[in-house]
Design a protein around this motif. Structure first.
Motif, PDB file in Angstrom:
ATOM      1  N   ALA A 125       0.730  -1.275   0.054  1.00 52.07           N
ATOM      2  CA  ALA A 125       0.023  -0.077  -0.012  1.00 52.07           C
ATOM      3  C   ALA A 125       0.776   1.266   0.029  1.00 52.07           C
ATOM      4  O   ALA A 125       0.398   2.446  -0.848  1.00 52.07           O
ATOM      5  N   GLU A 126       1.959   1.227   0.805  1.00 54.95           N
ATOM      6  CA  GLU A 126       2.705   2.342   0.984  1.00 54.95           C
ATOM      7  C   GLU A 126       3.514   2.781  -0.480  1.00 54.95           C
ATOM      8  O   GLU A 126       3.620   3.928  -0.955  1.00 54.95           O
ATOM      9  N   VAL A 127       3.970   1.539  -1.117  1.00 56.36           N
ATOM     10  CA  VAL A 127       4.507   1.656  -2.573  1.00 56.36           C
ATOM     11  C   VAL A 127       3.680   2.197  -3.306  1.00 56.36           C
ATOM     12  O   VAL A 127       4.016   3.244  -4.183  1.00 56.36           O
ATOM     13  N   HIS A 128       2.470   1.865  -3.501  1.00 52.57           N
ATOM     14  CA  HIS A 128       1.423   2.420  -4.301  1.00 52.57           C
ATOM     15  C   HIS A 128       0.957   3.855  -3.833  1.00 52.57           C
ATOM     16  O   HIS A 128       0.759   4.622  -4.812  1.00 52.57           O
ATOM     17  N   ARG A 129       0.760   4.163  -2.452  1.00 52.25           N
ATOM     18  CA  ARG A 129       0.679   5.455  -2.112  1.00 52.25           C
ATOM     19  C   ARG A 129       1.746   6.482  -2.908  1.00 52.25           C
ATOM     20  O   ARG A 129       1.399   7.657  -2.993  1.00 52.25           O
ATOM     21  N   ARG A 130       2.976   6.044  -3.073  1.00 49.80           N
ATOM     22  CA  ARG A 130       4.052   6.843  -3.669  1.00 49.80           C
ATOM     23  C   ARG A 130       4.062   6.771  -5.286  1.00 49.80           C
ATOM     24  O   ARG A 130       4.983   7.142  -6.036  1.00 49.80           O
ATOM     25  N   ASN A 131       2.868   6.250  -5.832  1.00 52.46           N
ATOM     26  CA  ASN A 131       2.905   5.951  -7.120  1.00 52.46           C
ATOM     27  C   ASN A 131       3.922   5.072  -7.639  1.00 52.46           C
ATOM     28  O   ASN A 131       4.408   5.290  -8.788  1.00 52.46           O
ATOM     29  N   MET A 132       4.508   4.048  -6.923  1.00 51.03           N
ATOM     30  CA  MET A 132       5.496   3.259  -7.321  1.00 51.03           C
ATOM     31  C   MET A 132       4.770   1.879  -7.375  1.00 51.03           C
ATOM     32  O   MET A 132       3.909   1.726  -7.284  1.00 51.03           O
ATOM     33  N   TYR A 133       5.659   1.124  -8.069  1.00 52.77           N
ATOM     34  CA  TYR A 133       5.205  -0.474  -8.493  1.00 52.77           C
ATOM     35  C   TYR A 133       6.068  -1.215  -7.550  1.00 52.77           C
ATOM     36  O   TYR A 133       7.056  -1.180  -7.126  1.00 52.77           O
ATOM     37  N   LEU A 134       5.241  -2.491  -7.190  1.00 50.43           N
ATOM     38  CA  LEU A 134       5.800  -3.334  -6.196  1.00 50.43           C
ATOM     39  C   LEU A 134       6.281  -4.714  -7.371  1.00 50.43           C
ATOM     40  O   LEU A 134       5.135  -5.251  -7.985  1.00 50.43           O
ATOM     41  N   MET A 135       7.435  -5.035  -7.495  1.00 44.67           N
ATOM     42  CA  MET A 135       7.956  -6.227  -8.103  1.00 44.67           C
ATOM     43  C   MET A 135       8.301  -7.179  -6.893  1.00 44.67           C
ATOM     44  O   MET A 135       9.123  -6.996  -6.147  1.00 44.67           O
ATOM     45  N   VAL A 136       7.882  -8.592  -7.249  1.00 43.95           N
ATOM     46  CA  VAL A 136       8.148  -9.534  -6.267  1.00 43.95           C
ATOM     47  C   VAL A 136       8.883 -10.633  -6.957  1.00 43.95           C
ATOM     48  O   VAL A 136       8.496 -11.261  -7.992  1.00 43.95           O
ATOM     49  N   ASP A 137       9.840 -11.065  -6.418  1.00 41.61           N
ATOM     50  CA  ASP A 137      10.784 -12.267  -6.976  1.00 41.61           C
ATOM     51  C   ASP A 137       9.942 -13.510  -6.742  1.00 41.61           C
ATOM     52  O   ASP A 137       9.425 -13.809  -5.480  1.00 41.61           O
ATOM     53  N   VAL A 138       9.917 -14.477  -7.637  1.00 38.14           N
ATOM     54  CA  VAL A 138       9.297 -15.830  -7.111  1.00 38.14           C
ATOM     55  C   VAL A 138      10.020 -16.775  -7.799  1.00 38.14           C
ATOM     56  O   VAL A 138      10.852 -16.695  -8.816  1.00 38.14           O
ATOM     57  N   VAL A 139      10.242 -18.066  -7.317  1.00 37.64           N
ATOM     58  CA  VAL A 139      10.819 -19.179  -7.549  1.00 37.64           C
ATOM     59  C   VAL A 139       9.997 -20.289  -7.747  1.00 37.64           C
ATOM     60  O   VAL A 139       9.239 -20.585  -6.692  1.00 37.64           O
ATOM     61  N   VAL A 140       9.840 -20.682  -8.964  1.00 35.23           N
ATOM     62  CA  VAL A 140       9.008 -21.898  -9.393  1.00 35.23           C
ATOM     63  C   VAL A 140       9.899 -23.044  -9.745  1.00 35.23           C
ATOM     64  O   VAL A 140       9.291 -24.198  -9.752  1.00 35.23           O
ATOM     65  N   ASN A 141      10.917 -22.891 -10.376  1.00 35.53           N
ATOM     66  CA  ASN A 141      11.911 -24.032 -11.031  1.00 35.53           C
ATOM     67  C   ASN A 141      12.204 -25.127  -9.799  1.00 35.53           C
ATOM     68  O   ASN A 141      11.886 -26.188 -10.207  1.00 35.53           O
ATOM     69  N   ASN A 142      12.180 -24.833  -8.727  1.00 32.87           N
ATOM     70  CA  ASN A 142      12.965 -25.656  -7.512  1.00 32.87           C
ATOM     71  C   ASN A 142      12.691 -25.334  -6.345  1.00 32.87           C
ATOM     72  O   ASN A 142      12.169 -24.257  -6.063  1.00 32.87           O
ATOM     73  N   VAL A 143      12.797 -26.268  -5.377  1.00 29.67           N
ATOM     74  CA  VAL A 143      12.646 -26.010  -3.944  1.00 29.67           C
ATOM     75  C   VAL A 143      14.050 -26.345  -3.520  1.00 29.67           C
ATOM     76  O   VAL A 143      14.985 -26.430  -4.444  1.00 29.67           O
ATOM     77  N   MET A 144      14.365 -26.227  -2.149  1.00 30.29           N
ATOM     78  CA  MET A 144      15.720 -26.358  -1.518  1.00 30.29           C
ATOM     79  C   MET A 144      15.422 -27.560  -0.586  1.00 30.29           C
ATOM     80  O   MET A 144      14.766 -27.739   0.127  1.00 30.29           O
ATOM     81  N   ALA A 145      16.881 -28.520  -0.357  1.00 31.62           N
ATOM     82  CA  ALA A 145      16.651 -29.254   0.608  1.00 31.62           C
ATOM     83  C   ALA A 145      18.040 -29.662   0.936  1.00 31.62           C
ATOM     84  O   ALA A 145      18.874 -28.929   0.303  1.00 31.62           O
ATOM     85  N   THR A 146      18.067 -30.503   1.993  1.00 34.34           N
ATOM     86  CA  THR A 146      19.508 -30.876   2.394  1.00 34.34           C
ATOM     87  C   THR A 146      19.774 -32.226   2.012  1.00 34.34           C
ATOM     88  O   THR A 146      20.945 -32.767   2.542  1.00 34.34           O
ATOM     89  N   SER A 147      19.148 -32.736   1.372  1.00 36.48           N
ATOM     90  CA  SER A 147      19.439 -34.172   1.144  1.00 36.48           C
ATOM     91  C   SER A 147      18.725 -34.522  -0.386  1.00 36.48           C
ATOM     92  O   SER A 147      17.808 -33.719  -0.653  1.00 36.48           O
ATOM     93  N   THR A 148      19.275 -35.644  -0.963  1.00 38.55           N
ATOM     94  CA  THR A 148      18.813 -35.848  -2.463  1.00 38.55           C
ATOM     95  C   THR A 148      17.429 -36.679  -2.241  1.00 38.55           C
ATOM     96  O   THR A 148      16.664 -36.927  -3.216  1.00 38.55           O
ATOM     97  N   THR A 149      16.997 -36.928  -0.912  1.00 45.57           N
ATOM     98  CA  THR A 149      15.809 -37.735  -0.790  1.00 45.57           C
ATOM     99  C   THR A 149      15.148 -36.842   0.192  1.00 45.57           C
ATOM    100  O   THR A 149      14.628 -37.399   1.585  1.00 45.57           O
ATOM    101  N   PRO A 150      14.567 -35.977   0.043  1.00 48.57           N
ATOM    102  CA  PRO A 150      13.824 -34.956   1.247  1.00 48.57           C
ATOM    103  C   PRO A 150      12.583 -35.435   1.631  1.00 48.57           C
ATOM    104  O   PRO A 150      11.848 -36.208   0.823  1.00 48.57           O
ATOM    105  N   ASP A 151      12.119 -35.008   2.822  1.00 48.61           N
ATOM    106  CA  ASP A 151      10.802 -35.264   3.198  1.00 48.61           C
ATOM    107  C   ASP A 151      10.056 -33.933   2.625  1.00 48.61           C
ATOM    108  O   ASP A 151      10.350 -33.049   3.170  1.00 48.61           O
ATOM    109  N   TYR A 152       8.931 -34.093   1.906  1.00 44.80           N
ATOM    110  CA  TYR A 152       8.390 -33.237   1.344  1.00 44.80           C
ATOM    111  C   TYR A 152       7.189 -32.633   2.049  1.00 44.80           C
ATOM    112  O   TYR A 152       6.325 -31.987   1.577  1.00 44.80           O
ATOM    113  N   SER A 153       7.068 -33.369   3.100  1.00 43.16           N
ATOM    114  CA  SER A 153       5.663 -33.145   4.127  1.00 43.16           C
ATOM    115  C   SER A 153       5.274 -31.833   4.245  1.00 43.16           C
ATOM    116  O   SER A 153       4.103 -31.255   4.282  1.00 43.16           O
TER     117      SER A 153
END
Ligand SMILES: *[C@@H]1O[C@H](CO)[C@@H](O)[C@H](O)[C@H]1NC(C)=O
Ligand SMILES: *[C@@H]1O[C@H](CO)[C@@H](O)[C@H](O)[C@H]1NC(C)=O
Ligand SMILES: *[C@@H]1O[C@H](CO)[C@@H](O)[C@H](O)[C@H]1NC(C)=O
Ligand SMILES: *[C@@H]1O[C@H](CO)[C@@H](O)[C@H](O)[C@H]1NC(C)=O
Ligand SMILES: *[C@@H]1O[C@H](CO)[C@@H](O)[C@H](O)[C@H]1NC(C)=O
Ligand SMILES: *[C@@H]1O[C@H](CO)[C@@H](O)[C@H](O)[C@H]1NC(C)=O
Length: 559
Positions: A125-153
């Motif tokens: 809302a504050e970004v818009h109040r200033r007539n600025m735009y909000l861009m958000v970074d999104v990651v869809v390619n991958n997730v992160m884990a600490t093993s090659t057989t992660p628990d995805y629960s």
């Protein structure tokens, strides 16, 4: 915020209220922020943040909101913030903690390290109040884990069948490059199967919901594709049109690469994304301007010309000199003039300029994690810094920071009052140590000779302006005159400074250089005696000019 299965069409109906299209982004300028590193909550130890420790330093969505003056006063009209969604939160990994936000686990949740849903809405809302735009970074390619057989629960996609099976990338095998996992065995990045219909549908619903809920104006898409050593992998290209249509906003993708334009350009257009980050230009700017470096201006002119034919729309590309994965410019090239000239090209040519936080403070960290410095040490007395900038602006003694804030304001002025953003830049002149481009009425002359003054070195620019036209360099407010046959002559007796020239008459009403030129005072405002083909520097402007070159250095020392 569990993702609700709201029909995509219903979301689309509400999106027009806030969503911004590619065309609306064209004239914007973007300040890139890593939320954890931009500003500290008050009362926190300002000396505690060491990038080498790869852990959280404490920045939040609230602290961004509270410090937007810093961004807006420099003339930026948009911010891009690091990913907002829930990351891996198990034991510390071999590469530290998920302070950067790129280690996805459950995209349907917000990352509570950075605040609550209300905090993110308040920032939006504050970004818009200033007539600025909000861009958000999104990651869809991958997730992160600490093993090659992660628990995805605890992940968004809980079923292992929605991921590609673990395999290390085998170079030269396209299937492997697209389906195998990024990262390594210490920190594997399990690859989501973006060809699976369940994944496509759940991601579509999720992104429509996220954009709507937080009034997001644009998306920066991490790892849309990676192009390196002939290897092409990450997300299949046909995933993107549907995903971005669900989002209903401008999508700019990270297609990591170098000077080879084709594999990057194929990701811009209706078959893929609205736009991509301009890695070919980045690579060319390095070749042309870093000192030491090949100082190869031809590399820049070639990328510039090839981009026009190979990219669908150069005016939408994201032009940058730094980001969270690359060494800071100042780490590669300490002469500040090399950065000023490269920045001038990135701002005044085609494309949407992006500045990674801290670039304006001459941060000099090398690659990840050293390029993710906290911003606050540059800024112990934030308000003083703003007062300094504001004061300098008023009395028009431009430091580097104010000069470039002027460039942004000037760019905003051009965008607001003319069709500048849709006019394609053209090269007017090239030389072994620089070039001149023209976009709309604005001529920008850049050089790679660096700070030391050089007598006799100059770039003679052939312009379409008629002889005696009064021009103003908006970085210094110095007046120039167009010589015979439209020639403009950039002399480097004060070092290799960039020049941005515009006809004097265009500045009336811009707020730029008006005191110096007497436009506001109403005393004529025309250039003094115009002569031949060399630039005329009035006494005040000459002092200003000296100040700008020395202040650049002083700022380096202060920060
Ligand atoms: C390429 O990689 C895929 C996936 O790992 C594998 O199934 C296939 O056998 C590989 N092809 C060759 C020719 O090695
Ligand atoms: C400069 O760049 C051009 C275009 O990429 C290339 O053909 C040329 O070999 C480079 N010159 C040097 C000296 O590296
Ligand atoms: C570049 O980064 C490295 C690693 O952080 C650092 O040691 C070096 O001093 C930096 N170079 C400059 C010129 O700042
Ligand atoms: C340009 O327009 C935007 C949006 O209306 C406004 O916020 C901004 O102040 C204007 N900037 C200039 C320099 O006129
Ligand atoms: C440039 O010429 C001026 C005037 O002749 C002289 O004072 C100055 O030292 C010269 N500078 C360089 C870098 O040669
Ligand atoms: C600037 O524009 C105003 C209004 O359009 C006009 O009255 C004034 O004469 C102009 N000033 C100069 C110096 O051209």
């Amino acid at each position: 915020m569990k993702s609700v299965l709201v029909p995509v069409l219903l979301c689309a109906a509400f999106q027009s209220v806030f969503a911004a299209t590619a065309d609306q982004w064209r004239g914007r300028s973007i300040y890139q922020i890593i939320t954890d590193r931009f500003a500290l909550p008050s009362g926190t130890d300002p000396n505690a943040c060491q990038p080498s420790e790869q852990t959280w330093c404490g920045g939040t969505w609230n602290t961004i909101r509270e410090n937007l003056d810093y961004v807006q006063n420099a003339g930026f009209t948009a911010i891009w913030i690091s990913p907002v969604n829930q990351n891996y939160h198990g034991p510390r990994s071999a590469y530290g903690d998920a302070y950067h936000g790129y280690w996805m686990a459950d995209v349907s949740q917000l990352n509570d390290r950075f605040g609550t849903a209300d905090d993110l809405k308040a920032l939006s809302a504050e970004v818009h109040r200033r007539n600025m735009y909000l861009m958000v970074d999104v990651v869809v390619n991958n997730v992160m884990a600490t093993s090659t057989t992660p628990d995805y629960s605890s992940y968004f996609f809980k079923d292992a069948s929605l991921y590609h099976h673990y395999c290390p990338i085998e170079w030269g095998n396209t299937t492997s490059e697209q389906n195998c996992w990024l990262g390594d065995t210490k920190v594997p990045l399990p690859d989501v199967n973006t060809q699976n219909p369940t994944v496509i549908s759940q991601y579509g619903t999720w992104i429509a919901d996220l954009v709507k809920e937080y009034s997001i104006d644009g998306l920066r898409i991490d790892a849309a594709k990676y192009v390196f050593n002939e290897g092409l992998w990450h997300v299949n290209i046909d995933f993107w049109p549907g995903f971005c249509a669900s989002a209903g906003v401008f999508c700019i993708g990270e297609v990591f690469g170098g000077s080879d334009i084709d594999p990057i350009a194929m990701y811009q257009g209706p078959q893929a994304l609205d736009s991509v980050l301009n890695f070919p230009l980045y690579t060319a700017l390095l070749s042309a301007f870093t000192i030491p470096g090949p100082q190869n201006i031809s590399a820049l002119t070639q990328v510039f010309e090839d981009s026009k034919t190979k990219f669908k729309d150069v005016g939408l590309l994201g032009n940058f000199l730094e980001n969270q994965d690359l060494p800071r410019w100042h780490n590669l090239s300490v002469d500040p003039q090399s950065m000023y000239n490269a920045m001038t090209f990135a701002f005044m040519s085609d494309g949407i300029p992006i500045v990674y936080y801290g670039q304006e403070q001459y941060f000099s960290g090398n690659t990840d994690p050293f390029n993710r410095e906290p911003l606050w040490p540059s800024n112990y007395a934030k308000t003083d810094a703003y007062n300094l900038i504001a004061t300098l602006n008023k009395v028009s003694l431009p430091s580097f920071v104010t000069a470039f804030a002027n460039v942004y304001q000037f760019r905003n002025f051009l965008v607001n009052t003319t069709n500048w953003a849709t006019q394609e830049a053209q090269i007017l002149t090239t030389s072994p140590y620089g070039l001149a481009i023209m976009k709309g009425p604005v001529i920008s002359i850049v050089t790679n000779i660096g700070s030391p003054p050089q007598n006799g070195t100059h770039i003679a620019v052939s312009s379409p302006y008629s002889s005696s036209t009064a021009m103003v360099n908006i970085l210094t407010c110095a007046q120039w005159a167009v010589g015979a046959k439209g020639m403009l002559d950039a002399q480097y007796t004060l070092g290799g400074v960039p020049n941005i020239l515009v006809p004097l008459e265009m500045l009336n009403g811009s707020g730029m250089c008006e005191n110096e030129l007497g436009i506001i005072a109403g005393n004529g405002g025309k250039a003094v005696a115009l002569n031949s083909s060399s630039n005329i520097i009035s006494p005040t402007c000459f002092v200003t000019f000296l100040v700008i070159s020395t202040l650049g250095l002083i700022f380096t020392v202060i920060s």
